[in-house]
Design a protein around this motif. Structure first.
Motif, PDB file in Angstrom:
ATOM      1  N   LEU A  50      -4.011   0.685  -2.582  1.00  0.00           N
ATOM      2  CA  LEU A  50      -3.219  -0.523  -2.978  1.00  0.00           C
ATOM      3  C   LEU A  50      -2.443   0.005  -4.053  1.00  0.00           C
ATOM      4  CD1 LEU A  50      -2.633  -3.424  -2.995  1.00  0.00           C
ATOM      5  CD2 LEU A  50      -4.268  -3.710  -4.858  1.00  0.00           C
ATOM      6  N   GLY A  51      -0.951   0.166  -3.992  1.00  0.00           N
ATOM      7  CA  GLY A  51      -0.157   0.486  -5.000  1.00  0.00           C
ATOM      8  C   GLY A  51       0.436  -0.678  -5.893  1.00  0.00           C
ATOM      9  N   ALA A  52       0.468  -1.920  -5.197  1.00  0.00           N
ATOM     10  CA  ALA A  52       0.923  -3.050  -6.116  1.00  0.00           C
ATOM     11  C   ALA A  52       0.707  -4.433  -5.348  1.00  0.00           C
ATOM     12  CB  ALA A  52       2.521  -2.807  -5.781  1.00  0.00           C
ATOM     13  N   PHE A  53       0.697  -5.374  -6.172  1.00  0.00           N
ATOM     14  CA  PHE A  53       0.369  -6.701  -5.849  1.00  0.00           C
ATOM     15  C   PHE A  53       1.003  -7.757  -6.704  1.00  0.00           C
ATOM     16  CE2 PHE A  53      -3.097  -6.446  -8.993  1.00  0.00           C
ATOM     17  CZ  PHE A  53      -2.864  -7.702  -9.603  1.00  0.00           C
ATOM     18  N   ALA A  54       1.380  -8.887  -5.895  1.00  0.00           N
ATOM     19  CA  ALA A  54       2.162 -10.009  -6.418  1.00  0.00           C
ATOM     20  C   ALA A  54       1.367 -11.336  -6.383  1.00  0.00           C
ATOM     21  CB  ALA A  54       3.777 -10.000  -6.003  1.00  0.00           C
TER      22      ALA A  54
ATOM     23  N   ASP B 218       3.695   2.317  -9.533  1.00  0.00           N
ATOM     24  CA  ASP B 218       4.699   3.425  -9.528  1.00  0.00           C
ATOM     25  C   ASP B 218       6.066   2.319  -9.106  1.00  0.00           C
ATOM     26  OD1 ASP B 218       6.639   5.134  -8.805  1.00  0.00           O
ATOM     27  OD2 ASP B 218       5.379   6.537  -7.906  1.00  0.00           O
ATOM     28  N   LEU B 219       7.163   2.463 -10.036  1.00  0.00           N
ATOM     29  CA  LEU B 219       8.194   1.595  -9.678  1.00  0.00           C
ATOM     30  C   LEU B 219       8.715   1.775  -8.508  1.00  0.00           C
ATOM     31  CD1 LEU B 219       9.681   1.028 -13.072  1.00  0.00           C
ATOM     32  CD2 LEU B 219       8.022  -0.578 -11.922  1.00  0.00           C
TER      33      LEU B 219
ATOM     34  N   ALA C 178       0.004   1.472 -18.746  1.00  0.00           N
ATOM     35  CA  ALA C 178      -0.044   2.752 -18.360  1.00  0.00           C
ATOM     36  C   ALA C 178       1.499   3.122 -18.178  1.00  0.00           C
ATOM     37  CB  ALA C 178      -0.954   2.989 -17.312  1.00  0.00           C
ATOM     38  N   VAL C 179       1.859   4.322 -18.735  1.00  0.00           N
ATOM     39  CA  VAL C 179       3.225   4.915 -18.337  1.00  0.00           C
ATOM     40  C   VAL C 179       3.304   5.048 -16.727  1.00  0.00           C
ATOM     41  CG1 VAL C 179       4.690   6.896 -18.737  1.00  0.00           C
ATOM     42  CG2 VAL C 179       3.101   6.191 -20.480  1.00  0.00           C
ATOM     43  N   GLY C 180       4.739   4.666 -16.255  1.00  0.00           N
ATOM     44  CA  GLY C 180       5.072   4.626 -15.075  1.00  0.00           C
ATOM     45  C   GLY C 180       4.714   3.478 -14.268  1.00  0.00           C
ATOM     46  N   GLY C 181       3.906   2.446 -14.837  1.00  0.00           N
ATOM     47  CA  GLY C 181       3.498   1.236 -14.114  1.00  0.00           C
ATOM     48  C   GLY C 181       3.830   0.101 -14.738  1.00  0.00           C
TER      49      GLY C 181
ATOM     50  N   ARG D 220       0.715  -1.191  -0.075  1.00  0.00           N
ATOM     51  CA  ARG D 220      -0.074   0.202  -0.057  1.00  0.00           C
ATOM     52  C   ARG D 220       0.887   1.086  -0.104  1.00  0.00           C
ATOM     53  NH1 ARG D 220      -5.113  -0.979   0.393  1.00  0.00           N
ATOM     54  NH2 ARG D 220      -6.039  -3.068   0.835  1.00  0.00           N
ATOM     55  N   THR D 221       0.305   2.304  -0.571  1.00  0.00           N
ATOM     56  CA  THR D 221       1.073   3.784  -0.597  1.00  0.00           C
ATOM     57  C   THR D 221       0.767   4.119   0.782  1.00  0.00           C
ATOM     58  OG1 THR D 221      -1.045   4.721  -1.507  1.00  0.00           O
ATOM     59  CG2 THR D 221       0.484   3.729  -2.930  1.00  0.00           C
ATOM     60  N   PRO D 222       1.558   5.258   1.017  1.00  0.00           N
ATOM     61  CA  PRO D 222       1.449   6.015   2.401  1.00  0.00           C
ATOM     62  C   PRO D 222      -0.239   6.395   2.916  1.00  0.00           C
ATOM     63  CG  PRO D 222       3.400   6.864   1.135  1.00  0.00           C
ATOM     64  CD  PRO D 222       2.658   6.067   0.423  1.00  0.00           C
ATOM     65  N   ASP D 223      -0.760   6.769   1.662  1.00  0.00           N
ATOM     66  CA  ASP D 223      -2.133   6.987   2.179  1.00  0.00           C
ATOM     67  C   ASP D 223      -3.212   5.804   2.034  1.00  0.00           C
ATOM     68  OD1 ASP D 223      -2.423   6.327  -0.468  1.00  0.00           O
ATOM     69  OD2 ASP D 223      -3.174   8.180  -1.291  1.00  0.00           O
ATOM     70  N   GLY D 224      -2.595   4.714   2.132  1.00  0.00           N
ATOM     71  CA  GLY D 224      -3.398   3.541   2.258  1.00  0.00           C
ATOM     72  C   GLY D 224      -4.078   3.040   0.960  1.00  0.00           C
TER      73      GLY D 224
END
Length: 325
Positions: free
Chosen positions: A222-226, A251-252, A314-317, A216-220
């Motif tokens: 979901l930023g990534a999963f595997a 976001d990498l 999408a660019v950046g991801g 998760r990102t700092p704001d809670g």
């Protein structure tokens, strides 16, 4: 993963029929014989390809549903199979194989065309497969059916290591798990419109094959999963490798904590390393994994049917979608 031969005179088979869990022993026999012969023709005479773990077969069959197809010979024996998968609008085939004595008689073409037709009927916008890049006759065979080569998929491994306790989908309470699955669906759809891996995530938990790491990102948010499988790929083997089948990252900058969590899950599950299958269109992610002491273990060639290409991310991801089980 495929094991086929160039076309010769046609030989009749009966199918396709649905592949069922009770067919796994016979499917395993065809799989082992076909790929052992494939390696032999490539000059690797001493290689014997082992049978797949029946748990992995069950995952593949249940994931594909009626896209799991088999063909029978004149004595009722299974002589070929093709497992066609659909994740939203992303379609791919694998494993698929033809028994060696039936190769070269047009059976392979029938098997592949049936998979293509099934994916088209079910709305696939991408139709692909992966094959061994050194095997020219396989590449030529698929090219004759309309597939075009893309970039390599590189398997990069990271050693298991302790880290912070990973957030895992399977350890969430039921209501939170449903919400997290929806977050995974939304993140994937934002990065790769049309793709949806939630069935694979849910099936992995249902069959106790592994788990899904959440970051998760700092704001809670979901930023990534595997999506990770820890069960052995080969029947009768010990756990050696945690395999990342699906990965989405917005976001990498979140890659280090995601890789750390996956490496920790590998340690906790009793495996020595985690394997990431990185498609060649993500050079920044690949460089980052190598910078984390990742080791390149294997390469596969990605091919897509003409007119059914992969959609841009999408660019950046990045979205890593394994086209093998």
């Amino acid at each position: 993963m495929v094991g086929l031969r160039p076309w010769r005179a046609a030989r009749s088979v009966d199918g396709p029929h649905p592949a069922r869990v009770e067919d796994i022993p016979a499917l395993n026999e065809v799989f082992s014989e076909a790929f052992t012969e494939r390696y032999r023709r490539d000059g690797m005479v001493g290689v014997r390809v082992p049978a797949l773990n029946p748990q992995i077969w069950r995952y593949a069959i249940e994931d594909a549903a009626d896209g799991a197809m088999l063909w029978r010979g004149d004595r009722g024996e299974i002589v070929a199979f093709n497992v066609a998968h659909l994740s939203g609008e992303e379609g791919w085939m694998g494993p698929l194989a033809v028994r060696p004595e039936w190769q070269g008689h047009g059976v392979g073409k029938e098997v592949v065309r049936a998979g293509i037709d099934w994916l088209r009927r079910h709305g696939a916008r991408t139709i692909g497969l992966e094959t061994m890049p050194r095997t020219m006759d396989n590449i030529g065979f698929y090219s004759s059916l309309g597939f075009v080569p893309g970039r390599l998929t590189l398997t990069v491994t990271i050693d298991a290591a302790p880290g912070g306790p990973p957030r895992l989908l399977g350890r969430l309470p039921a209501h939170e798990r449903d919400e997290a699955l929806e977050e995974c669906r939304a993140l994937t759809a934002r990065l790769l419109p049309g793709a949806d891996f939630t069935r694979e995530l849910a099936l992995t938990e249902q069959l106790a094959l592994g788990d899904t790491v959440l970051v998760r990102t700092p704001d809670g948010a979901l930023g990534a999963f595997a999506l990770c499988h820890s069960v052995p790929l080969v029947e009768g083997r010990v756990r050696e490798e945690l395999r990342v089948l699906k990965l989405a990252i917005g976001d990498l900058a979140l890659l280090p904590p995601l890789v750390s969590a996956v490496a920790d899950l590998a340690r906790r599950s009793g495996t020595r390393r985690a394997a990431f299958r990185v498609q060649g269109e993500f050079p920044a992610l690949y460089r980052a994994l190598v910078g984390m002491r990742g080791r390149v273990r294997w390469t596969d060639l990605r091919m897509t049917l003409d007119g059914y290409p992969e959609s841009p991310v999408a660019v950046g991801g990045a979205v890593l979608s394994n086209w093998e089980i």
